[in-house]
Design a protein around this motif. Structure first.
Motif, PDB file in Angstrom:
ATOM      1  N   ALA A 107       0.816  -1.215   0.000  1.00 53.66           N
ATOM      2  CA  ALA A 107       0.000   0.000   0.000  1.00 53.66           C
ATOM      3  C   ALA A 107       0.852   1.270   0.000  1.00 53.66           C
ATOM      4  N   GLN A 108       2.104   1.179   0.478  1.00 47.44           N
ATOM      5  CA  GLN A 108       2.974   2.351   0.534  1.00 47.44           C
ATOM      6  C   GLN A 108       3.772   2.551  -0.750  1.00 47.44           C
ATOM      7  N   LEU A 109       3.916   1.513  -1.560  1.00 56.73           N
ATOM      8  CA  LEU A 109       4.722   1.596  -2.768  1.00 56.73           C
ATOM      9  C   LEU A 109       3.974   2.338  -3.875  1.00 56.73           C
ATOM     10  N   PRO A 110       4.698   2.949  -4.811  1.00 59.09           N
ATOM     11  CA  PRO A 110       4.042   3.603  -5.950  1.00 59.09           C
ATOM     12  C   PRO A 110       3.228   2.601  -6.766  1.00 59.09           C
ATOM     13  N   ALA A 111       2.153   3.062  -7.345  1.00 55.20           N
ATOM     14  CA  ALA A 111       1.250   2.174  -8.078  1.00 55.20           C
ATOM     15  C   ALA A 111       1.945   1.504  -9.259  1.00 55.20           C
ATOM     16  N   ALA A 112       2.954   2.179  -9.834  1.00 55.78           N
ATOM     17  CA  ALA A 112       3.640   1.603 -10.989  1.00 55.78           C
ATOM     18  C   ALA A 112       4.412   0.338 -10.633  1.00 55.78           C
ATOM     19  N   LEU A 113       4.821   0.217  -9.363  1.00 54.08           N
ATOM     20  CA  LEU A 113       5.599  -0.942  -8.955  1.00 54.08           C
ATOM     21  C   LEU A 113       4.737  -2.145  -8.588  1.00 54.08           C
ATOM     22  N   VAL A 114       3.450  -1.929  -8.348  1.00 60.20           N
ATOM     23  CA  VAL A 114       2.562  -3.023  -7.934  1.00 60.20           C
ATOM     24  C   VAL A 114       1.330  -3.095  -8.820  1.00 60.20           C
ATOM     25  N   ALA A 115       1.447  -2.589 -10.051  1.00 59.31           N
ATOM     26  CA  ALA A 115       0.272  -2.546 -10.931  1.00 59.31           C
ATOM     27  C   ALA A 115      -0.173  -3.939 -11.341  1.00 59.31           C
ATOM     28  N   GLU A 116       0.770  -4.843 -11.573  1.00 63.77           N
ATOM     29  CA  GLU A 116       0.450  -6.204 -11.992  1.00 63.77           C
ATOM     30  C   GLU A 116       0.918  -7.188 -10.930  1.00 63.77           C
ATOM     31  N   PRO A 117       0.235  -8.336 -10.812  1.00 70.67           N
ATOM     32  CA  PRO A 117       0.635  -9.327  -9.791  1.00 70.67           C
ATOM     33  C   PRO A 117       2.078  -9.780  -9.924  1.00 70.67           C
ATOM     34  N   ALA A 118       2.510 -10.043 -11.165  1.00 71.51           N
ATOM     35  CA  ALA A 118       3.890 -10.504 -11.360  1.00 71.51           C
ATOM     36  C   ALA A 118       4.882  -9.423 -10.963  1.00 71.51           C
ATOM     37  N   LYS A 119       4.602  -8.177 -11.348  1.00 69.91           N
ATOM     38  CA  LYS A 119       5.507  -7.074 -11.006  1.00 69.91           C
ATOM     39  C   LYS A 119       5.496  -6.805  -9.509  1.00 69.91           C
ATOM     40  N   ALA A 120       4.319  -6.925  -8.892  1.00 71.83           N
ATOM     41  CA  ALA A 120       4.236  -6.727  -7.440  1.00 71.83           C
ATOM     42  C   ALA A 120       5.039  -7.795  -6.707  1.00 71.83           C
ATOM     43  N   ALA A 121       4.994  -9.027  -7.200  1.00 68.46           N
ATOM     44  CA  ALA A 121       5.758 -10.104  -6.564  1.00 68.46           C
ATOM     45  C   ALA A 121       7.254  -9.845  -6.667  1.00 68.46           C
ATOM     46  N   LEU A 122       7.715  -9.370  -7.839  1.00 70.02           N
ATOM     47  CA  LEU A 122       9.133  -9.056  -7.992  1.00 70.02           C
ATOM     48  C   LEU A 122       9.550  -7.901  -7.098  1.00 70.02           C
ATOM     49  N   THR A 123       8.688  -6.895  -6.988  1.00 75.62           N
ATOM     50  CA  THR A 123       9.007  -5.750  -6.134  1.00 75.62           C
ATOM     51  C   THR A 123       9.115  -6.165  -4.677  1.00 75.62           C
TER      52      THR A 123
END
Length: 486
Positions: A76-92
């Motif tokens: 919830a604290q990270l920028p939306a661009a880093l958690v926009a997709e499930p795969a990208k959110a998992a990597l972040t």
């Protein structure tokens, strides 16, 4: 306090509760065990369970929920661009955890203090260089936002560990006081302890069921995801297997099913006669001394790792078949073939069929043998016309279980049969199986959301259904056999 240290403290408190509860129960009976409702040891175990059960339940629940809560708060604290997709959110989140672990390592090695590690966002622009001095590489893709999230993750994990220790040890202390206070000569400690043991046994027996449910659920969900991206009719009806992560893949399962069944057939042609004849000899003809030597020697094969069998197929069996059969007959010039893998898998299955068939033949009532011999039949006629027909259902069940094992073999196929997915009747050509392709599609740096990766779950689900049907059929036959002779 670490989880290991918490477990050590819980073990000490449980031992203390055991001793105190036992002593208090004996004291209430004037030191005479005859005055107690239960044996003294039951009062001790009740005290130990009063410490362990609530504290361990709380510890397990905390360990399950804490990572979920932390990741939700950090996401919830990270920028939306880093958690926009499930795969990208998992990597972040993987980067966040890695950086947090790097900060802990830097503090442990003295590269920075704990206070400095908590001030990344305001004072440290050279964090990467300072961590690199102690061998902690963050990578070039770590941004300031990830560094800040890692600091928050580390801080929340620290407070979570403190809260976990307080909760678990507090429950353990309360359980100790309550368990010891209940220890009295009229207290029915045995009943409660036996109920607790029954619950433990039920929980243990449920693990296998829950594991199966979890495996099936994970495969079914990913299989449906695959079929939402790839046509189901092309998967089951196409004759070509050609995955391509850049697009244009043809993922037909028929060549893989053919290779799997072909190798399994060859292995059964090797394992069934040898294993069955060995079982007949050990059960009906061998002396006790010979049986005591031969049976363990056969079963040693089952303890050899499959990778050793794979090396045997690659170095010995494959070149032998190529030089003496395939090349002279003009059927191929490769040591990797269906025949190579099938023969070695058959050797692997010999002790499985031999041991099960031996037990099944020995379970045939001796009265059947005596009746046949009494009517004038020879020993071989008795075996052929009486013993084997009586043991046939169990032997068939053993063969079907061995076939399921052959279908699921991977290492021997990789080293002995190659990785070519093709339709051919030539047993000296290289082919492959579903299990090999499952490993291949999930190995390497691949896009987990791509059909070429998700196809591994569809292959696994198909393989699961095939082996499940074989096992159910085998168990049905064995059950019918047992009902006949019990």
């Amino acid at each position: 306090m670490s989880v290991l240290m918490i477990l050590v403290v819980l073990a000490v408190l449980a031992a203390a509760a055991f001793v105190l509860a036992r002593q208090r129960a004996l004291a209430s009976a004037g030191g005479s065990p005859r005055q107690l409702h239960s044996l003294p040891v039951y009062y001790g175990w009740f005290g130990a369970l009063a410490v362990l059960v609530p504290s361990l339940v709380a510890l397990v629940v905390w360990l399950i929920l804490q990572p979920l809560v932390l990741e939700n708060r950090i996401s919830a604290q990270l920028p939306a661009a880093l958690v926009a997709e499930p795969a990208k959110a998992a990597l972040t989140m993987a980067d966040v955890r890695r950086v947090a672990a790097g900060l802990d390592a830097a503090v442990a090695q003295g590269a920075m203090t704990d206070t400095e590690a908590g001030m990344i966002r305001t004072e440290f622009t050279n964090v990467r260089d300072r961590l690199a001095k102690v061998g902690v590489a963050l990578g070039s893709n770590v941004s300031k936002e990830v560094l800040a999230a890692a600091q928050d993750y580390r801080e929340m994990s620290h407070w979570g560990a403190i809260g976990r220790s307080v909760l678990v040890l507090g429950l353990a202390a309360l359980g100790l006081a309550w368990g010891v206070s209940r220890a009295h000569k009229d207290f029915r400690a045995r009943n409660l302890v036996e109920k607790a043991v029954l619950g433990l046994l039920m929980a243990a027996s449920s693990i296998a069921i829950l594991t199966t449910v979890g495996i099936v659920w994970s495969m079914v969900s990913e299989t449906f995801d695959f079929f939402s991206k790839y046509p189901i009719q092309d998967f089951f009806l196409s004759l070509t297997w050609s995955p391509n992560f850049r697009g244009g893949s043809d993922l037909g399962i028929i060549p893989l099913i053919w290779g799997t069944l072909y190798i399994t057939l060859v292995s059964m042609l090797v394992a069934v006669p040898i294993g069955l004849f060995a079982a007949i000899y050990l059960a009906e003809y061998a002396s006790r001394r010979t049986r005591n030597w031969v049976k363990p020697l056969i079963e040693i094969i089952a303890g050899i790792p499959t990778v050793v069998f794979g090396i045997f197929a690659l170095v010995t069996v494959g070149p032998f078949l190529r030089d003496w059969f395939a090349a002279p007959l003009g059927l191929g010039n490769s040591g990797s073939s269906v025949m190579t893998a099938g023969i070695v898998i058959g050797i692997l299955n010999i002790p499985f069929i031999s041991s099960l068939s031996d037990d099944i033949i020995n379970a045939v009532p001796q009265s059947l043998r005596d009746g046949s011999l009494g009517l004038g039949a020879t020993r071989s006629e008795t075996v052929r016309q009486v013993v084997l027909p009586a043991a046939l259902p169990g032997i068939v069940g053993a063969i079907l279980m061995a076939a399921s094992r052959a279908i699921g073999e991977t290492m021997i196929v990789v080293m002995g049969a190659g990785a070519a997915a093709k339709l051919s009747l030539n047993p000296f050509e290289a082919m492959t199986t579903m299990t090999v392709k499952i490993v291949g599609q999930l190995t390497g740096d691949t896009d987990f959301a791509a059909p070429e990766t998700l196809v591994a779950f569809a292959l696994g689900m198909t393989l699961f259904v095939i082996t499940l049907c074989l096992n159910i059929f085998a168990l049905w036959i064995v059950r019918k056999y047992r009902e006949q002779y019990e």
